[in-house]
Design an enzyme around this catalytic site. Sequence first.
Site: not given
Lengths: 291, 381
Positions: A19, A43, A211, A249
């Site tokens: 998806k 597939k 960060e 994170h």
Amino acid sequence: MAIYVDRNTKVVIQGLTGKQGRYYGLRNRDYGTKVVAGTNPNKAGTDVDGIPIHATVAEVVSQTGANASFVIVPARFCKAAIYEAAEAGIPLIVCVTEHIPAHDQAEIYQHLKKEHPGTRMFGPNCAGILSPGQCNIGFTPAEVSRPGPVGVISRSGTLAYQALYELTEAGIGQSTCVGIGGDPVPGTSFVDALAAFVEDNETRAIVLIGEIGGNAEEEAAEFIAQHVRKPVIAYIAGMTAPPGVKMGHAGAIISGGKGTAAAKMETLEAAGVKIARNPTDIGPLVTSALS
Amino acid sequence: MDLFEYQGKHYLTQFGIPIPRGVLATTVSEALENSAQLGFPLVVKAQVLVGGRGKAGGIRLCHDAAELTREVERILGMDIRGHTVERIWLEEAAEIEAEYYVSFTLDRGRKQHLGMLSREGGVEIETVAAEDPAAIARLRINPVKDFTREAIAEWVDGAGLAGSATEALITFLQNLYRCYLEGDATLVEINPLILDRAGKTIALDAKVTLDPAASFRHPEWGEFSENPIPDPRERLAKQFGLQYVGLSGNVGIIANGAGLAMSTVDIVDQVGGSAANFLDIGGGANARRMADALSVIHQDEKVRVIFINIFGGITRCDEIAKGILQAMREVELRCPLVVRLDGTNAVEGRSILASHRQEWLKSESDMLNAAKRAVKLANTS
């Protein structure tokens, strides 16, 4: 010009039939990225909106000359997917998947270094890599970017998008935006991307968005002091983060008093880097650095 | 995912590491009953997911049942740095000949595993590192290479563990590395690792942190998932699958992306306020997620204003604005919202908010001004 990816980059997407893979893969293709194929052994022979699905990356490489892979498969399958791409001779792998176990990250890094020194990986858990107007692999919303002279390197996705947007609004374009990711063991570091921007003649200034956690920003400061003559503007998130707590994170954690934002800013500033106090200061600082 | 000491010790035993005999208790009567399996003297140890319990009086040696009753009564329910003691581990008292320190963790800078071994066991390793760094033998282990017995023996010698490179110690360290690596721990720390008077190598304490990302290959970790989360706000956030960290201020924060959320907490501090939390709502930022996030923040009674800081990339600001209005209909607000929308379709998004402007919805286009406005509202309402 741009670094790492450009209009000649041919991308295979491992996970195109999922998806998320379909959503971002088709967005990347619609932006103009040369997406040559997807892979899924179950597939093979089908297609995703006209993009052919092959069984293996090796098959894609031999048939299309793919030279980059976008890995967007669930975390438990990432190691195998990355090794498959490297073994097929892919020189550039972008892995956006979050929650790859830390030990696997360390193993992937050392395995690639030892067995596939010609392969560079971005991520895991990175937003992707974008050379505006040429190629976009990953999540970055290219609509907030435009081609130009500023290189961007970021651990965080959203803060990179904010920087792109600010620059674009100020009329300043970008050469490439490199997401290195928020995980503990990224395949590509600030230093790697800085070195590439130094070599790129059209990049005239560099924005570095870091960060808390780890010492990648400190290493970057050392490299900048020695090798970078282009202006560098940095922003570091997590000034007020409490020690010992992961701030979203996996890699954003101050442990044993190391990896604080204050220390990172100080080290970067000492290396001649201009420090943005908040993300929206990045635009004006770059503007003044370029003028 | 941090384990209680007793859970960490149990985890060690699965890799063949010797630990003292012990039993768990959650009440005084249970403690008395279970102590019969151990005999006296025994050690009572508060089980909390925080360091410093020894100094806080959470560990005591008991010589008889009366002393045990007294200590268990005192320790159960006590507060150790914000953690309430609900479980107690009773353990046979060890006869210590020598105390060492050992740990394995990830060296992010070198992208390798790091082993630390020291003859200075039983004290805080940070203190040792500061006062006598040479007393810690550091060893980097490449994840794609074997960790051999020869390398371990050299490491033990290097740490100056006087004549202790015995087969038992080498096996202990080898098994501990296996526990770290195969057990998907991001930290195993044994402090102290002891040699007892009988010459046995034993883990007297255990600090084990497991990597939640690896839980897919450890079905046996299910037993640890019920460990209490002390902060009720964090418990609710976990139910909603939101990335939330509780802080102590009065400005509630909702942002999309971990970096922007951290940055939002920072900017609130910069303008003289104090954030109540870190909350990353994630990429989509739809009405459902927004309503969940508002519910979590609302549970925090200290919150006086909620600062929603969203950068619209793929998800456009006009969609986000509609989501915010929808969420406001679902959650009964008790404090004002300050919303800063920026990015794709920011102008359209702001005008949607403006057209529904109410007493409790303030829109700002700039992050700094939004932070100032939120802090002002927090301090006056």
